[in-house]
Design a protein around this motif. Structure first.
Motif, PDB file in Angstrom:
ATOM      1  N   LYS A 231       0.869  -1.102   0.013  1.00  0.00           N
ATOM      2  CA  LYS A 231      -0.058   0.073  -0.123  1.00  0.00           C
ATOM      3  C   LYS A 231       0.826   1.232   0.107  1.00  0.00           C
ATOM      4  O   LYS A 231       1.998   1.339   0.718  1.00  0.00           O
ATOM      5  CB  LYS A 231      -0.877  -0.095   1.047  1.00  0.00           C
TER       6      LYS A 231
ATOM      7  N   LYS B 107       0.952   5.528   0.635  1.00  0.00           N
ATOM      8  CA  LYS B 107       0.319   6.499   1.523  1.00  0.00           C
ATOM      9  C   LYS B 107       0.368   7.797   0.647  1.00  0.00           C
ATOM     10  O   LYS B 107       1.235   8.288   0.016  1.00  0.00           O
ATOM     11  CB  LYS B 107       1.116   6.758   2.843  1.00  0.00           C
ATOM     12  N   ASP B 108      -0.744   8.408   0.660  1.00  0.00           N
ATOM     13  CA  ASP B 108      -0.821   9.597   0.056  1.00  0.00           C
ATOM     14  C   ASP B 108      -0.149  10.679   0.976  1.00  0.00           C
ATOM     15  O   ASP B 108      -0.338  11.026   2.120  1.00  0.00           O
ATOM     16  CB  ASP B 108      -2.274   9.908  -0.166  1.00  0.00           C
TER      17      ASP B 108
ATOM     18  N   THR C 116       0.892  13.863  -0.088  1.00  0.00           N
ATOM     19  CA  THR C 116       0.677  14.949  -1.197  1.00  0.00           C
ATOM     20  C   THR C 116       0.702  16.457   0.039  1.00  0.00           C
ATOM     21  O   THR C 116       1.519  17.181  -0.286  1.00  0.00           O
ATOM     22  CB  THR C 116      -0.588  15.141  -1.761  1.00  0.00           C
TER      23      THR C 116
ATOM     24  N   LYS D  94      -0.796  14.485  -7.031  1.00  0.00           N
ATOM     25  CA  LYS D  94      -0.598  13.877  -6.075  1.00  0.00           C
ATOM     26  C   LYS D  94       0.610  13.168  -5.843  1.00  0.00           C
ATOM     27  O   LYS D  94       1.118  12.710  -6.577  1.00  0.00           O
ATOM     28  CB  LYS D  94      -2.000  12.910  -5.836  1.00  0.00           C
TER      29      LYS D  94
ATOM     30  N   PHE E 101       2.466   9.684  -3.661  1.00  0.00           N
ATOM     31  CA  PHE E 101       2.297   8.566  -2.865  1.00  0.00           C
ATOM     32  C   PHE E 101       3.833   7.988  -2.731  1.00  0.00           C
ATOM     33  O   PHE E 101       4.549   8.192  -3.390  1.00  0.00           O
ATOM     34  CB  PHE E 101       1.533   7.616  -3.730  1.00  0.00           C
ATOM     35  N   SER E 102       3.740   7.382  -1.399  1.00  0.00           N
ATOM     36  CA  SER E 102       5.088   6.876  -1.025  1.00  0.00           C
ATOM     37  C   SER E 102       4.884   5.617  -0.291  1.00  0.00           C
ATOM     38  O   SER E 102       4.034   5.408   0.471  1.00  0.00           O
ATOM     39  CB  SER E 102       5.999   7.887  -0.069  1.00  0.00           C
TER      40      SER E 102
ATOM     41  N   LYS F 288       8.490   6.109  -4.840  1.00  0.00           N
ATOM     42  CA  LYS F 288       7.435   7.498  -4.804  1.00  0.00           C
ATOM     43  C   LYS F 288       6.815   7.346  -5.968  1.00  0.00           C
ATOM     44  O   LYS F 288       7.236   6.730  -7.459  1.00  0.00           O
ATOM     45  CB  LYS F 288       8.130   8.667  -5.148  1.00  0.00           C
TER      46      LYS F 288
ATOM     47  N   TYR G 239       1.469  11.387  -9.362  1.00  0.00           N
ATOM     48  CA  TYR G 239       0.349  11.591 -10.224  1.00  0.00           C
ATOM     49  C   TYR G 239      -0.219  12.771 -10.613  1.00  0.00           C
ATOM     50  O   TYR G 239      -0.230  13.585  -9.888  1.00  0.00           O
ATOM     51  CB  TYR G 239      -0.983  10.787  -9.570  1.00  0.00           C
TER      52      TYR G 239
ATOM     53  N   ILE H 192      -4.207   3.632  -8.525  1.00  0.00           N
ATOM     54  CA  ILE H 192      -4.140   4.823  -8.797  1.00  0.00           C
ATOM     55  C   ILE H 192      -4.696   5.663  -9.976  1.00  0.00           C
ATOM     56  O   ILE H 192      -5.455   6.191 -10.064  1.00  0.00           O
ATOM     57  CB  ILE H 192      -2.551   5.311  -8.745  1.00  0.00           C
TER      58      ILE H 192
END
Length: 93
Positions: A2, A4-5, A7, A28, A30-31, A36, A39, A69
């Motif tokens: 998963k 994580k957002d 941003t 956006k 995500f990591s 990384k 988007y 995503i």
């Protein structure tokens, strides 16, 4: 797996990305540890960039970006692997 957002935590990067191309309506970040995902969407196209400074990007990370995503299937995307290890994925809306 998963992502994580993050941003909200990356306001400087977000500022640069939005000002780099004024067409980007949504950006956006995500990591997941050292991988990384960035988007970007301009209303016509959606793009993601995946990178990992410690190792190459894994296929399951690419699959995650496409399915979770971009919310599409691999057949509906164009995947480009750059020599520096960054993976670009594009989807037309």
């Amino acid at each position: 797996m998963k992502f994580k957002d993050v941003t909200a935590e990356r306001s400087t990067v977000l500022f640069v990305l939005k000002n780099q191309n004024s067409e980007n309506k949504i950006v956006k970040i995500f990591s997941n540890a050292s991988t990384k995902i960035i988007y970007k969407s301009n209303g016509r196209d959606e793009h993601v960039s995946l990178s990992n400074i410690k190792r190459g990007v894994k296929k399951r990370e690419i699959d995650y970006a496409i399915k979770k995503i971009l919310k599409t299937h691999p057949e509906s995307t164009q995947i480009t692997l750059k020599p520096n290890g960054i993976v670009y994925i594009s989807k037309n809306i």
